[in-house]
Design an enzyme around this catalytic site. Structure first.
Site: not given
Ligand SMILES: *Cc1c(COP(=O)(O)O)cnc(C)c1O
Length: 367
Positions: A38, A136, A264, A313
């Protein structure tokens, strides 16, 4: 590597291969490994990473959103792809590319089931995500009756997997909480199988879960950060290899007199004669202002150079008074010499945030 000419994010696929084998060595031979790609492959390049993982024998991949999975399918990735947070508006796209949804509430189950029936699907694989304490996403255990009701007599969808996610698998101080999450998942799995029949794939652990709770592997685990070279643990990090390194070069050196300012808002006021180096990357590249004003260091010829003044930036300035260096010399922001975990800690954040935030303006190069 040839001499650097600009800011690059180096992607080292041999490091990925090393990390893959390290993680596999922590698993029972029958445990499947799902690679999490992801957020643009944790900021690297999802297609290159996914292809390499497939060539190494990864069992499945995971993305957060449907469009990320579509990108992988278009690139020819054939292994199962789990979408961790599918949105109902993208269900048609998800189905068209044979992505597997993580279904996390009665509402989303009903919506997906309706779409599946409408599309006259048969045995479309879904995973059921349960909340065991992260609070979550996820069904409650008490939703099992509703799930059973939805599944009764249907052949348009089929439960392929059941999962949950740990909230603090990297925290040694939260062992008791994590053990309770593991127990809660075990109970849910048992009740779900009693109610719904056997579920082929059960998965709970992320990277730190794999390392700290190997007994809770069930038959698949999901690793992201570990594959990219970080274990959230100073004892593990030396055993992994960073996949991405952020490197740049010195654009210009400046001689600064006492009481002159740099950058800056004149945020740096020079206490004496200084040499500063201007680097061609800034907050638009993912190195935020929180790293400025001497919070963070970059590495030049093996030495630490503090970032001075406000990060701009497109540029930032570092103090190189005590470093023998020239314009054009190479600079490491993070990589082997100073890991992303170390650099992130300068600004009280974590490797995950740092590496996923390197913007698309930074050229990706492959080692
Ligand atoms: C991002 C994620 C993972 C991976 O977690 P890591 O700590 O990067 O190994 C696994 N399961 C879910 C549901 C996630 O959102």
């Amino acid at each position: 590597m040839p001499k650097l000419k600009e800011t690059v994010l180096e992607i080292d696929l041999s490091a990925l291969e090393h990390n893959y084998h390290f993680l596999r060595s922590k698993l029972r031979p029958t445990t499947k490994l799902m690679g999490v790609v992801k957020a643009h492959g944790y900021g690297s390049d999802p297609l290159i990473i996914a292809k390499k993982l497939v060539s190494l024998g990864i069992d499945a991949l995971a993305v957060a959103y449907v469009t990320e999975g579509v990108q992988l399918r278009i690139a020819g990735i054939k292994v199962p792809i789990l979408v961790l947070h599918p949105q109902a508006t993208n269900f048609d796209l998800l189905i068209a590319h044979h992505l597997e949804p993580s279904i996390y509430s009665p509402k989303i189950l009903k919506a997906f089931h309706q779409t599946a029936k409408k599309s006259t699907l048969k045995d479309y694989p879904i995973h059921l995500k349960f909340n065991t304490g992260l609070n979550r996403l996820g069904f409650w255990e008490s939703d099992l009756d509703y799930i059973a009701e939805q599944m009764k007599g249907t052949n348009s969808i089929k439960i392929k997997g059941i999962l949950s996610h740990l909230a603090a698998s990297e925290d040694a101080t939260e062992k008791e909480f994590t053990s309770r999450q593991i127990k809660a998942f075990e109970k849910i799995v048992n009740n779900a199988e009693a109610t719904l029949g056997p579920i082929p794939i059960k998965h709970l652990l992320n990277t730190s879960g794999i390392l700290n709770y190997p007994e809770a592997q069930w038959n698949m685990v999901r690793s992201g950060i570990g594959l990219y070279g970080y274990g959230n643990d100073a004892a593990i990090d030396p055993l992994l290899k960073p996949v991405v390194s952020l490197r740049t070069i010195i654009s210009q050196l400046h001689k600064i007199e006492p009481n002159e300012s740099v950058g800056y808002n004149r945020a740096f006021r020079s206490p004496g004669f200084k040499t500063t180096a201007t680097l061609p990357l800034g907050h638009a590249d993912g190195i935020g202002r929180q790293y400025g004003n001497e919070k963070a260091f970059v590495i030049i010829h093996g030495k630490k150079a503090p970032i001075i003044g406000n990060v701009c930036m497109d540029m930032l300035m570092v103090d190189v008074t005590d470093i023998d260096c020239r314009e054009g010399d190479e600079v490491t922001i993070f990589g082997n010499e100073q890991t992303a975990e170390v650099f992130a800690a300068y600004a009280n954040t974590i490797s995950y945030e740092l590496i996923t935030g390197i913007s698309s303006r930074v050229k990706r190069v492959y080692k």
